[in-house]
Enzyme design. Structure first.
Site, PDB file in Angstrom:
ATOM      1  N   LYS A  47       0.851  -1.208   0.000  1.00  8.58           N
ATOM      2  CA  LYS A  47       0.000   0.000   0.000  1.00  8.58           C
ATOM      3  C   LYS A  47       0.877   1.246   0.000  1.00  8.58           C
ATOM      4  CE  LYS A  47      -3.714  -2.342   2.518  1.00  8.58           C
ATOM      5  NZ  LYS A  47      -4.238  -2.647   3.849  1.00  8.58           N
ATOM      6  N   GLN A  91      -4.001  -1.403  10.544  1.00  3.10           N
ATOM      7  CA  GLN A  91      -3.988  -2.696   9.849  1.00  3.10           C
ATOM      8  C   GLN A  91      -4.561  -3.788  10.758  1.00  3.10           C
ATOM      9  OE1 GLN A  91      -2.994  -3.174   6.530  1.00  3.10           O
ATOM     10  NE2 GLN A  91      -3.804  -5.235   6.845  1.00  3.10           N
ATOM     11  N   ASP A 114     -10.572   3.391   5.377  1.00  5.14           N
ATOM     12  CA  ASP A 114     -11.046   2.015   5.210  1.00  5.14           C
ATOM     13  C   ASP A 114     -12.572   1.969   5.063  1.00  5.14           C
ATOM     14  OD1 ASP A 114      -9.154  -0.022   5.072  1.00  5.14           O
ATOM     15  OD2 ASP A 114      -8.769  -0.015   7.226  1.00  5.14           O
TER      16      ASP A 114
END
Ligand code: NAD
Length: 283
Positions: A47, A91, A114
Site C-alpha cells: 500500500k 492494519q 477504510d
C-alpha cells in the site's frame, strides 16, 4: 474472459495522481501496524509503494504486539488532529488485548479511509454513498461498472458475510443506484445447500478464505464470477476461493487471483484518501 483488475487499478491510480496535483496539499496517509505479522507487513508495504507512485505522503507507525489500548488510542488521537494526515489505516487483525471495534470507532470518520467506522457504514446502509466506502466492495463495484455488468434485477449471491467485504457489498448492490438494484443473497457457513444457492447467481461473489471452495458445479453457465479470496498454499502460490481452472470456461467474466480484486482494493484506498484530503480544510 478474465477481468483485468490490474489495468483497471492502474487507470484509477493515474486518475488519483492527476487529481492530487490540483490540491493545495499533498494527501497523507498513516498506517498503524501492531506487532509483526508477516502478511500485515506485506500489505502495508504494497500500500505504501502505491502511495509513493501517486505522490502521496505515507507514514508507518509500528507498535509492539503487546501495546495497550490506551497507547494505541493516544497514537490514533494524535493522527486524528494531524493536519498532514488525511487518512488513517489501522492494519487488521489486531492482537486479542485490543478491542477491534473500539479501535475502528476511535478513528475520526473523516479520516476513516477504510470506510469501517459505524458512521460511514451507517451512511451506506441508509443510501448515502458520499463518505468513504470500504475499499474491496468499492473496487468490486468499479469492476462491474467498467465491464458493463448489468446489476439491475440481477440475482447476486455473495458468499461470506464479513464486515469488510460481504456486508457492505450486499448493501451497495441493493442500493437504488447503478450499479445496484440487484436481488442480493448473502450466504455464509450456516447456509443450507450452498451449491444450489450459488447456481441461482447471475453474479457470484466469493469472499470466504477457503481455497477453491466454489467449484464448477456451483456456477451457472454465463455467470459473472468475482473471486475476493486470497489463500496462500504451502507451495507459496496464491489462489482464490474459486476453482478458476474449471470455472473460467463456464463464466462469462471472472476475476483471476492474483490480478483481479486485490489491485482494485489498493486503488480504492488511495481514491478514498484523495477524497478525504479534498474535503479537508487545508487542501
Ligand atoms: P472472514 O474470514 O471475515 O469471513 C469469511 C466468511 O466466509 C464468513 O462470513 C463465513 O461465514 C464464510 N464461510 C466460511 N466458510 C464457509 C463455507 N464453507 N461456506 C460458506 N461460507 C463460508 O473473511 P474476509 O475478511 O471477508 O475475507 C475473505 C477472503 O477474502 C480471505 O481470503 C481474505 O484474504 C480475502 N480478502 C481479499 C481482499 C482483496 O483485496 N482481494 C480483501 C479482503 C479480504
Amino acid at each position: 474472459m478474465d477481468i483485468d483488475g490490474k489495468s483497471l487499478a492502474d487507470e484509477w491510480l493515474q486518475l488519483t495522481k492527476q487529481k492530487a496535483r490540483n490540491l493545495k496539499c499533498k494527501p497523507g496517509i498513516a498506517f498503524v501496524l501492531v506487532g509483526n505479522d508477516p502478511a500485515s507487513q506485506t500489505y502495508v508495504r504494497s500500500k505504501r509503494k502505491k502511495c509513493e507512485e501517486v505522490g502521496f505522503n505515507s507514514q508507518k507507525i509500528e507498535l509492539e504486539q503487546r501495546v495497550s489500548q490506551t497507547e494505541l488510542f493516544r497514537v490514533i488521537d494524535q493522527l486524528n488532529t494531524d493536519p498532514k494526515i488525511h487518512g488513517i489505516l489501522v492494519q487488521m487483525p489486531l492482537p486479542s488485548q485490543l478491542d477491534q471495534n473500539a479501535v475502528i470507532r476511535r478513528v475520526r470518520p473523516e479520516k476513516d479511509v477504510d470506510g469501517f467506522h459505524p458512521i460511514n457504514m451507517g451512511r451506506i446502509v441508509l443510501g448515502d454513498l458520499s463518505g468513504p466506502i470500504p475499499c474491496t466492495p468499492h473496487g468490486i463495484i468499479k469492476i462491474l461498472e467498467k465491464y458493463d455488468v448489468k446489476t439491475e434485477g440481477a440475482e447476486v449471491v455473495i458468499v461470506g458475510r464479513s464486515n469488510i467485504v460481504g456486508k457492505p457489498l450486499a448493501n451497495l448492490l441493493m442500493q437504488k443506484t447503478n450499479p445496484g438494484n440487484a436481488t442480493v443473497t448473502l450466504a455464509h457457513s450456516y447456509s443450507h445447500d450452498l451449491p444450489a444457492i450459488c447456481r441461482r447467481a447471475d453474479i457470484l461473489i466469493a469472499a470466504i478464505g477457503k481455497p477453491r471452495l466454489i467449484t464448477a458445479n456451483m456456477v451457472k453457465e454465463g455467470a459473472v464470477v468475482i473471486d475476493v479470496g486470497i489463500n496462500r498454499l504451502d507451495s507459496g502460490d496464491l489462489i482464490g476461493d474459486v476453482d478458476y481452472d474449471n470455472v473460467h470456461t463456464k463464466a462469462s467474466l471472472i476475476t483471476p487471483v492474483p490480478g483481479g480484486v486485490g489491485p482494485m482494493t489498493i486503488a480504492m484506498l488511495l481514491h478514498n484518501t484523495l477524497e478525504c484530503a479534498q474535503k479537508a480544510s487545508n487542501c
